[in-house]
Design a protein around this motif. Structure first.
Motif, PDB file in Angstrom:
ATOM      1  N   THR A 115       9.994   0.837   8.754  1.00 35.38           N
ATOM      2  CA  THR A 115      10.407  -0.079   7.690  1.00 35.38           C
ATOM      3  C   THR A 115       9.460   0.023   6.501  1.00 35.38           C
ATOM      4  OG1 THR A 115      11.357  -1.627   9.285  1.00 35.38           O
ATOM      5  CG2 THR A 115      10.813  -2.495   7.112  1.00 35.38           C
ATOM      6  N   VAL A 116       8.157   0.072   6.790  1.00 32.79           N
ATOM      7  CA  VAL A 116       7.161   0.206   5.722  1.00 32.79           C
ATOM      8  C   VAL A 116       7.343   1.531   4.994  1.00 32.79           C
ATOM      9  CG1 VAL A 116       4.696   0.362   5.223  1.00 32.79           C
ATOM     10  CG2 VAL A 116       5.526  -1.293   6.915  1.00 32.79           C
ATOM     11  N   ARG A 117       7.643   2.582   5.728  1.00 31.79           N
ATOM     12  CA  ARG A 117       7.861   3.896   5.121  1.00 31.79           C
ATOM     13  C   ARG A 117       9.050   3.852   4.156  1.00 31.79           C
ATOM     14  NH1 ARG A 117       7.566   6.347   9.403  1.00 31.79           N
ATOM     15  NH2 ARG A 117       5.437   7.167   9.255  1.00 31.79           N
ATOM     16  N   GLY A 118      10.079   3.058   4.531  1.00 31.40           N
ATOM     17  CA  GLY A 118      11.239   2.940   3.653  1.00 31.40           C
ATOM     18  C   GLY A 118      10.949   2.166   2.378  1.00 31.40           C
ATOM     19  N   LEU A 119       9.881   1.378   2.396  1.00 34.21           N
ATOM     20  CA  LEU A 119       9.510   0.611   1.207  1.00 34.21           C
ATOM     21  C   LEU A 119       8.550   1.369   0.303  1.00 34.21           C
ATOM     22  CD1 LEU A 119       8.797  -2.812   2.999  1.00 34.21           C
ATOM     23  CD2 LEU A 119      10.854  -2.199   1.702  1.00 34.21           C
ATOM     24  N   HIS A 120       8.142   2.539   0.737  1.00 35.40           N
ATOM     25  CA  HIS A 120       7.131   3.314   0.011  1.00 35.40           C
ATOM     26  C   HIS A 120       7.566   3.589  -1.421  1.00 35.40           C
ATOM     27  CE1 HIS A 120       4.743   6.881  -1.132  1.00 35.40           C
ATOM     28  NE2 HIS A 120       3.813   6.338  -0.357  1.00 35.40           N
ATOM     29  N   GLY A 121       6.701   3.280  -2.361  1.00 30.53           N
ATOM     30  CA  GLY A 121       6.981   3.516  -3.769  1.00 30.53           C
ATOM     31  C   GLY A 121       7.669   2.356  -4.459  1.00 30.53           C
ATOM     32  N   ASN A 122       8.181   1.399  -3.682  1.00 30.79           N
ATOM     33  CA  ASN A 122       8.868   0.251  -4.284  1.00 30.79           C
ATOM     34  C   ASN A 122       7.924  -0.918  -4.554  1.00 30.79           C
ATOM     35  OD1 ASN A 122      11.411   1.511  -4.214  1.00 30.79           O
ATOM     36  ND2 ASN A 122      11.674   0.929  -2.066  1.00 30.79           N
ATOM     37  N   MET A 123       6.828  -0.969  -3.827  1.00 31.86           N
ATOM     38  CA  MET A 123       5.869  -2.048  -3.991  1.00 31.86           C
ATOM     39  C   MET A 123       4.504  -1.568  -3.528  1.00 31.86           C
ATOM     40  SD  MET A 123       6.948  -4.485  -0.748  1.00 31.86           S
ATOM     41  CE  MET A 123       8.679  -4.533  -1.266  1.00 31.86           C
ATOM     42  N   THR A 124       3.470  -2.341  -3.874  1.00 36.79           N
ATOM     43  CA  THR A 124       2.116  -2.039  -3.419  1.00 36.79           C
ATOM     44  C   THR A 124       1.949  -2.590  -2.009  1.00 36.79           C
ATOM     45  OG1 THR A 124       1.352  -2.257  -5.700  1.00 36.79           O
ATOM     46  CG2 THR A 124      -0.327  -2.250  -3.971  1.00 36.79           C
ATOM     47  N   ILE A 125       1.500  -1.728  -1.091  1.00 38.56           N
ATOM     48  CA  ILE A 125       1.385  -2.125   0.316  1.00 38.56           C
ATOM     49  C   ILE A 125      -0.043  -1.872   0.800  1.00 38.56           C
ATOM     50  CG2 ILE A 125       2.263  -1.778   2.660  1.00 38.56           C
ATOM     51  CD1 ILE A 125       4.844  -0.718   1.433  1.00 38.56           C
ATOM     52  N   LEU A 126      -0.607  -2.876   1.447  1.00 40.03           N
ATOM     53  CA  LEU A 126      -1.922  -2.753   2.085  1.00 40.03           C
ATOM     54  C   LEU A 126      -1.740  -2.937   3.586  1.00 40.03           C
ATOM     55  CD1 LEU A 126      -4.171  -4.898  -0.310  1.00 40.03           C
ATOM     56  CD2 LEU A 126      -3.724  -2.436  -0.388  1.00 40.03           C
ATOM     57  N   ILE A 127      -2.257  -1.980   4.374  1.00 39.89           N
ATOM     58  CA  ILE A 127      -2.107  -2.038   5.825  1.00 39.89           C
ATOM     59  C   ILE A 127      -3.489  -2.019   6.474  1.00 39.89           C
ATOM     60  CG2 ILE A 127      -1.138  -0.954   7.876  1.00 39.89           C
ATOM     61  CD1 ILE A 127       0.936   0.370   6.162  1.00 39.89           C
ATOM     62  N   VAL A 128      -3.754  -3.020   7.301  1.00 40.48           N
ATOM     63  CA  VAL A 128      -4.950  -3.011   8.152  1.00 40.48           C
ATOM     64  C   VAL A 128      -4.487  -2.672   9.557  1.00 40.48           C
ATOM     65  CG1 VAL A 128      -6.845  -4.361   9.109  1.00 40.48           C
ATOM     66  CG2 VAL A 128      -6.141  -4.717   6.744  1.00 40.48           C
ATOM     67  N   SER A 129      -4.985  -1.556  10.106  1.00 41.17           N
ATOM     68  CA  SER A 129      -4.553  -1.121  11.434  1.00 41.17           C
ATOM     69  C   SER A 129      -5.630  -0.266  12.074  1.00 41.17           C
ATOM     70  CB  SER A 129      -3.242  -0.337  11.339  1.00 41.17           C
ATOM     71  OG  SER A 129      -2.870   0.157  12.610  1.00 41.17           O
ATOM     72  N   HIS A 130      -5.751  -0.412  13.397  1.00 42.20           N
ATOM     73  CA  HIS A 130      -6.688   0.421  14.148  1.00 42.20           C
ATOM     74  C   HIS A 130      -6.041   1.730  14.597  1.00 42.20           C
ATOM     75  CE1 HIS A 130      -9.942  -2.427  14.170  1.00 42.20           C
ATOM     76  NE2 HIS A 130      -9.175  -3.377  14.676  1.00 42.20           N
ATOM     77  N   ARG A 131      -4.713   1.805  14.511  1.00 40.82           N
ATOM     78  CA  ARG A 131      -4.024   3.026  14.920  1.00 40.82           C
ATOM     79  C   ARG A 131      -3.917   3.972  13.723  1.00 40.82           C
ATOM     80  NH1 ARG A 131       1.037   0.543  18.495  1.00 40.82           N
ATOM     81  NH2 ARG A 131      -0.212  -0.801  19.849  1.00 40.82           N
ATOM     82  N   HIS A 132      -5.045   4.519  13.323  1.00 39.35           N
ATOM     83  CA  HIS A 132      -5.087   5.320  12.100  1.00 39.35           C
ATOM     84  C   HIS A 132      -4.238   6.576  12.212  1.00 39.35           C
ATOM     85  CE1 HIS A 132      -9.291   3.323  11.716  1.00 39.35           C
ATOM     86  NE2 HIS A 132      -8.330   2.524  11.302  1.00 39.35           N
ATOM     87  N   GLU A 133      -4.169   7.116  13.414  1.00 34.58           N
ATOM     88  CA  GLU A 133      -3.426   8.371  13.580  1.00 34.58           C
ATOM     89  C   GLU A 133      -1.938   8.176  13.307  1.00 34.58           C
ATOM     90  OE1 GLU A 133      -3.303   6.087  17.326  1.00 34.58           O
ATOM     91  OE2 GLU A 133      -4.888   6.669  15.922  1.00 34.58           O
TER      92      GLU A 133
END
Length: 583
Positions: A538-556
């Protein structure tokens, strides 16, 4: 009198004046109406007592030449009535009926005034808490705030009832005394002096009432704090089998509240008993003095005894009401202190309905912040987060990632330095928070339906907007399977939904805000693999439409999703770095 006692009484007087000012400012027209009804009702009560004199005279108990009868007779004669026993009875019944109607109006106005004043205090404090700075609220236990909003304000409401009752009883006592002075001034003076002496002797209960109010407030706060902690950790408590210990703690807290209340009741009832016994002794002394020293006729003494017998319970209730007010003052002090603290930590400027745009970048320059409730000190020399990009916030637990997000969202203000949004200082953008959608790790789901949770914090979206948000968050198929669709109840904290469904519901709700900045603070860390991938898709589908900040330990798993990252280590925030393959 000791200095401590003097200080306590001075403190009580100052606190009572503050309470009285707050009450008198609340609704002056209604307060004036209640005061007028009190005065008229007391006057009618005195008139009813005065009517006993001509009635008893016409019945043959008093001499028609009695001065008291002459005054009442002259007053009624001015109304051009044919003054006889039957007319006096009709007039007396009419007077009592009017008095009863006025008392009904007075009681309704006073009760409404009491309830609305308590509601006013709750609303003022709720507003102040809602507009307080987050850095202040994190240092206060929610149980303490809830205790003031509920238990303490309820005690203030009860105290307000006794305040209104005291004004009524005081006016009635004055009405009784005025009639008594009309019949026998020396005896009325003796009764007044005896009452004042009794009141002075029993002022020793003031300290006990005040201290009891303080202890009851502390006990109520402990009870609410324990209850909130228990409910928030209920699942863990049951998993660990710790129900018995928490039940024991809760029972101790309940017992403590009851003990504090019973202690006050004991003190209050002892004072009431003392007033009644003292009143009976005073009545006996007055009766003896009237017959032996003042040579009052038996008939006149009978009326005086009737007056004092009606006045003594009111005097006892006045004394009890005073104790109730002293018992209430610590509750008002708690409300006043919390309100003042919230106002001193008010979060300005308030958010506007119009969101602030984000087209270029967010820049942090020489920003420093030390969290008041922890040892963490965050420093940012220079950080520029580009708009319309997806950025990962990277760092170990406790490094300061969430604090950085709180600064970016405007929830916290830096101790030094400036945050700019498209070249405008964040402090000058009151609509900035309307531009943000934030999804924490612990998703907030309210009791109600899916639709209720989608609409929480959002304006009235159209059906197409709701459908689009559901599709973007991969939640549309679930709603199609449900018999009641969006009107399906999901239980308290969304217990009928899985962890992934809760997060997707939170994401759909966030998308309905049409945010400029979407923040996911460890929002996927507790999800299983499939749910985690669905949210990231879902986040990938929003790419480029808004500014997104993600905090995650699953960096890979963020590879190919993010445009850049920000490293946070030991409170130090590094500059924005592009992801491999991005410029």
């Amino acid at each position: 009198m000791t200095s401590d006692t003097q200080n306590n009484r001075a403190g009580d007087q100052g606190l009572f004046r503050a309470y009285l000012r707050e009450f008198l400012r609340f609704d002056p027209p209604t307060i004036r109406r209640a005061a007028l009804l009190n005065i008229i009702s007391a006057g009618m009560e005195g008139a009813g007592l005065l009517m006993l004199l001509p009635l008893l005279t016409l019945a043959g108990v008093f001499d028609t030449e009695d001065s008291s009868f002459t005054v009442a007779h002259s007053l009624l004669s001015s109304l051009k009535l044919n003054w006889d026993f039957e007319t006096a009875l009709v007039f007396f019944v009419t007077l009592i009926a009017v008095q009863a109607w006025l008392m009904l109006l007075r009681d309704r106005v006073c009760r409404s005034l009491q309830l609305r004043f308590a509601d006013h205090l709750k609303q003022r404090l709720y507003d102040a808490v809602a507009h307080s700075r987050w850095s202040y609220l994190t240092g206060r236990h929610s149980g303490e705030i809830l205790n003031v909003l509920t238990s303490e304000v309820q005690r203030i409401g009860i105290g307000t009832y006794f305040l209104l009752r005291l004004s009524t009883l005081s006016l009635l006592a004055l009405a009784y005394l005025s009639v008594a002075f009309r019949m026998s001034p020396p005896l009325a003076l003796l009764a007044l002096g005896t009452g004042l002496l009794l009141w002075l002797l029993l002022r020793s209960t003031d300290r006990a009432s005040r201290e009891s109010g303080i202890l009851l407030g502390q006990a109520n706060r402990d009870l609410l704090t324990r209850t909130q902690d228990f409910l928030s950790a209920l699942k863990l408590i049951k998993i660990h089998g710790e129900e018995a210990s928490h039940i024991c703690q809760f029972n101790d807290a309940v017992t403590d509240v009851s003990r504090r209340f019973i202690d006050f009741q004991k003190s209050w009832t002892r004072a009431q008993m003392a007033y009644r016994m003292g009143g009976a002794v005073a009545l006996a002394i007055l009766s003896y003095s009237a017959l032996t020293l003042m040579a009052l006729t038996p008939a006149r003494l009978l009326v005086m005894i009737a007056i004092f017998a009606r006045m003594l319970p009111h005097l006892s209730e006045i004394a009890g009401g005073r104790q109730q007010l002293l018992h209430m003052l610590p509750a008002f002090s708690a409300w006043q202190n919390l309100l003042a603290a919230c106002m001193a930590n008010r979060d300005f400027p308030p958010a506007r309905d119009e969101p602030a745009p984000l087209q270029d970048r967010i820049v942090l320059g020489r920003v420093a912040f030390r969290h008041p409730q922890s040892h963490l000190a965050l420093t940012v020399e220079h950080l520029a987060i580009p708009a319309k990009k997806t950025t990962a916030i990277v760092g170990v637990s406790g490094a300061g990632k969430t604090t950085l997000l709180d600064l970016l969202s405007g929830l916290l203000a830096p101790d030094s330095g400036t945050i700019w949004v498209d070249g405008v200082a964040l402090a000058e953008l009151p609509g900035w928070r309307k531009s943000i959608a934030y999804i924490p790790q612990e998703t907030l789901i309210q009791d109600g339906t899916l639709r209720d949770n989608l609409l929480w914090g959002n304006a009235a979206p159209t059906d197409n907007e709701i459908r689009c948000a559901l599709e973007q968050s991969a939640l549309f198929e679930l709603t199609e399977k449900l018999t009641r669709g969006l009107d399906t109840p999901i239980g308290e904290r969304g217990v009928k939904l899985s962890g992934g469904e809760k997060q997707r519901l939170a994401l759909a709700r966030a998308l309905l805000r049409k945010p400029q900045l979407l923040i996911l603070d460890e929002a996927t860390s507790a999800l299983d693999g499939d749910s985690h991938r669905q949210v990231l898709d879902t986040v990938r589908g929003l790419h480029g439409n808004m500014t997104i900040l993600i905090v995650s330990h699953r960096h890979e798993e963020l590879a190919g999703l993010i445009d850049g990252s920000v490293q946070v280590a030991d409170g130090r925030v590094e500059p924005w770095r592009p992801a491999p393959g991005h410029r």
